[in-house]
Structures are given as structure tokens and as C-alpha cells.
Design a protein around this motif. Structure first.
Motif, PDB file in Angstrom:
ATOM      1  N   LYS A  76       0.835  -1.210   0.000  1.00 61.19           N
ATOM      2  CA  LYS A  76       0.000   0.000   0.000  1.00 61.19           C
ATOM      3  C   LYS A  76       0.865   1.255   0.000  1.00 61.19           C
ATOM      4  CE  LYS A  76      -4.392  -1.598   1.784  1.00 61.19           C
ATOM      5  NZ  LYS A  76      -5.539  -1.238   2.591  1.00 61.19           N
ATOM      6  N   ASN A  77       1.950   1.249   0.779  1.00 58.27           N
ATOM      7  CA  ASN A  77       2.853   2.404   0.816  1.00 58.27           C
ATOM      8  C   ASN A  77       3.525   2.624  -0.534  1.00 58.27           C
ATOM      9  OD1 ASN A  77       2.295   3.001   3.495  1.00 58.27           O
ATOM     10  ND2 ASN A  77       3.984   1.768   4.269  1.00 58.27           N
ATOM     11  N   ILE A  78       3.988   1.538  -1.154  1.00 57.64           N
ATOM     12  CA  ILE A  78       4.630   1.642  -2.467  1.00 57.64           C
ATOM     13  C   ILE A  78       3.644   2.219  -3.482  1.00 57.64           C
ATOM     14  CG2 ILE A  78       5.580   0.299  -4.389  1.00 57.64           C
ATOM     15  CD1 ILE A  78       6.677  -1.655  -2.189  1.00 57.64           C
ATOM     16  N   ILE A  79       2.428   1.728  -3.466  1.00 57.14           N
ATOM     17  CA  ILE A  79       1.411   2.220  -4.405  1.00 57.14           C
ATOM     18  C   ILE A  79       1.118   3.691  -4.152  1.00 57.14           C
ATOM     19  CG2 ILE A  79      -1.034   2.061  -5.038  1.00 57.14           C
ATOM     20  CD1 ILE A  79      -0.770  -1.001  -4.573  1.00 57.14           C
ATOM     21  N   ASN A  80       0.897   4.066  -2.894  1.00 57.88           N
ATOM     22  CA  ASN A  80       0.597   5.465  -2.578  1.00 57.88           C
ATOM     23  C   ASN A  80       1.721   6.402  -2.995  1.00 57.88           C
ATOM     24  OD1 ASN A  80      -2.060   5.481  -1.503  1.00 57.88           O
ATOM     25  ND2 ASN A  80      -1.297   4.496   0.341  1.00 57.88           N
ATOM     26  N   GLU A  81       2.970   5.964  -2.828  1.00 55.60           N
ATOM     27  CA  GLU A  81       4.109   6.790  -3.214  1.00 55.60           C
ATOM     28  C   GLU A  81       4.203   6.957  -4.731  1.00 55.60           C
ATOM     29  OE1 GLU A  81       7.406   4.743  -1.437  1.00 55.60           O
ATOM     30  OE2 GLU A  81       6.815   5.315   0.584  1.00 55.60           O
ATOM     31  N   ASN A  82       3.602   6.049  -5.474  1.00 57.81           N
ATOM     32  CA  ASN A  82       3.701   6.047  -6.939  1.00 57.81           C
ATOM     33  C   ASN A  82       2.360   6.232  -7.633  1.00 57.81           C
ATOM     34  OD1 ASN A  82       6.644   5.204  -7.633  1.00 57.81           O
ATOM     35  ND2 ASN A  82       6.044   3.903  -5.933  1.00 57.81           N
ATOM     36  N   LEU A  83       1.368   6.695  -6.917  1.00 53.49           N
ATOM     37  CA  LEU A  83       0.023   6.819  -7.466  1.00 53.49           C
ATOM     38  C   LEU A  83      -0.026   7.707  -8.703  1.00 53.49           C
ATOM     39  CD1 LEU A  83      -2.547   5.446  -6.729  1.00 53.49           C
ATOM     40  CD2 LEU A  83      -3.135   7.356  -5.257  1.00 53.49           C
ATOM     41  N   GLY A  84       0.722   8.787  -8.697  1.00 56.29           N
ATOM     42  CA  GLY A  84       0.751   9.672  -9.858  1.00 56.29           C
ATOM     43  C   GLY A  84       1.286   8.981 -11.093  1.00 56.29           C
ATOM     44  N   ILE A  85       2.312   8.165 -10.926  1.00 56.07           N
ATOM     45  CA  ILE A  85       2.885   7.417 -12.045  1.00 56.07           C
ATOM     46  C   ILE A  85       1.854   6.426 -12.585  1.00 56.07           C
ATOM     47  CG2 ILE A  85       4.638   5.708 -12.686  1.00 56.07           C
ATOM     48  CD1 ILE A  85       6.471   7.098 -10.597  1.00 56.07           C
ATOM     49  N   ILE A  86       1.192   5.728 -11.666  1.00 54.38           N
ATOM     50  CA  ILE A  86       0.198   4.734 -12.067  1.00 54.38           C
ATOM     51  C   ILE A  86      -0.935   5.399 -12.840  1.00 54.38           C
ATOM     52  CG2 ILE A  86      -1.545   3.114 -11.197  1.00 54.38           C
ATOM     53  CD1 ILE A  86       0.401   2.610  -8.811  1.00 54.38           C
ATOM     54  N   GLU A  87      -1.446   6.483 -12.301  1.00 53.27           N
ATOM     55  CA  GLU A  87      -2.605   7.147 -12.905  1.00 53.27           C
ATOM     56  C   GLU A  87      -2.285   7.814 -14.238  1.00 53.27           C
ATOM     57  OE1 GLU A  87      -3.828   9.645  -9.676  1.00 53.27           O
ATOM     58  OE2 GLU A  87      -5.077   8.064  -8.801  1.00 53.27           O
ATOM     59  N   SER A  88      -1.042   8.222 -14.437  1.00 53.58           N
ATOM     60  CA  SER A  88      -0.699   8.918 -15.675  1.00 53.58           C
ATOM     61  C   SER A  88      -0.099   7.988 -16.722  1.00 53.58           C
ATOM     62  CB  SER A  88       0.275  10.060 -15.384  1.00 53.58           C
ATOM     63  OG  SER A  88       1.514   9.541 -14.926  1.00 53.58           O
ATOM     64  N   SER A  89      -0.045   6.707 -16.425  1.00 53.47           N
ATOM     65  CA  SER A  89       0.564   5.755 -17.358  1.00 53.47           C
ATOM     66  C   SER A  89      -0.467   5.199 -18.335  1.00 53.47           C
ATOM     67  CB  SER A  89       1.197   4.602 -16.583  1.00 53.47           C
ATOM     68  OG  SER A  89       0.182   3.802 -16.014  1.00 53.47           O
ATOM     69  N   ASP A  90       0.029   4.441 -19.273  1.00 53.51           N
ATOM     70  CA  ASP A  90      -0.838   3.794 -20.266  1.00 53.51           C
ATOM     71  C   ASP A  90      -1.061   2.325 -19.948  1.00 53.51           C
ATOM     72  OD1 ASP A  90      -1.197   6.064 -21.811  1.00 53.51           O
ATOM     73  OD2 ASP A  90       0.608   5.686 -23.000  1.00 53.51           O
ATOM     74  N   ILE A  91      -0.952   1.958 -18.674  1.00 53.30           N
ATOM     75  CA  ILE A  91      -1.156   0.562 -18.305  1.00 53.30           C
ATOM     76  C   ILE A  91      -2.626   0.196 -18.487  1.00 53.30           C
ATOM     77  CG2 ILE A  91       0.803   0.435 -16.730  1.00 53.30           C
ATOM     78  CD1 ILE A  91      -1.105   0.826 -14.387  1.00 53.30           C
ATOM     79  N   PRO A  92      -2.899  -1.086 -18.649  1.00 51.47           N
ATOM     80  CA  PRO A  92      -4.301  -1.493 -18.838  1.00 51.47           C
ATOM     81  C   PRO A  92      -5.201  -1.030 -17.686  1.00 51.47           C
ATOM     82  CG  PRO A  92      -2.821  -3.308 -19.331  1.00 51.47           C
ATOM     83  CD  PRO A  92      -1.980  -2.215 -18.730  1.00 51.47           C
TER      84      PRO A  92
END
Length: 77
Positions: free
Chosen positions: A47-63
Motif C-alpha cells: 500500500k505504501n509503495i502504491i501510494n508513493e507512486n500513485l501519480g505514475i500509475i494514474e498517468s501511465s498507459d497501463i491497462p
């Protein structure tokens, strides 16, 4: 095995296995709830890793399914 995957995700949240960018994250998020209930420290780490990288996840082109699985994991108690 899970701590190794979390280490890769910590270095690159969108780490790619053999299929697509973000597939390691999706594989980790697909682990059963029973595992996470029995390994709360790993669940909190993820959860901490995801929260720290949420912007990357949301702005990516992942499925979209990876983003949906990420949101479900974060908001699951």
C-alpha cells in the motif's frame, strides 16, 4: 518470493514481466486475500509503495484493469 516482487515494484512500480508494463503489479495485486490477511506487514508495504507512486500509475498507459485492481487493493480494508 513476495518481498522480491515488492523490491522490484519499489524500484519501478510499472515493472514489466513478459506481457505488459505494470504486469508485475497486477500479478501481486491478484494474490489471494487470505495471503494478505496473513501477511499484514507486506500488505502495508505494498500500500505504501502504491501510494508513493500513485501519480505514475494514474498517468501511465497501463491497462485499465491494473488501475482498477490497484484502487480495489488500496480501498479494501
Amino acid at each position: 518470493m513476495m518481498p522480491i516482487a515488492l523490491g522490484y515494484l519499489r524500484m519501478n512500480i510499472l515493472a514489466e514481466g513478459d506481457f505488459y508494463e505494470g504486469d508485475l503489479l497486477n500479478a501481486v495485486l491478484s494474490v489471494s486475500n487470505i495471503f494478505w490477511e496473513n501477511h499484514l506487514e507486506l500488505k502495508m508495504s505494498l500500500k505504501n509503495i502504491i501510494n508513493e507512486n500513485l501519480g505514475i500509475i494514474e498517468s501511465s498507459d497501463i491497462p485499465r484493469k491494473v488501475i482498477r485492481n490497484t484502487e480495489n487493493f488500496l480501498f479494501d480494508s
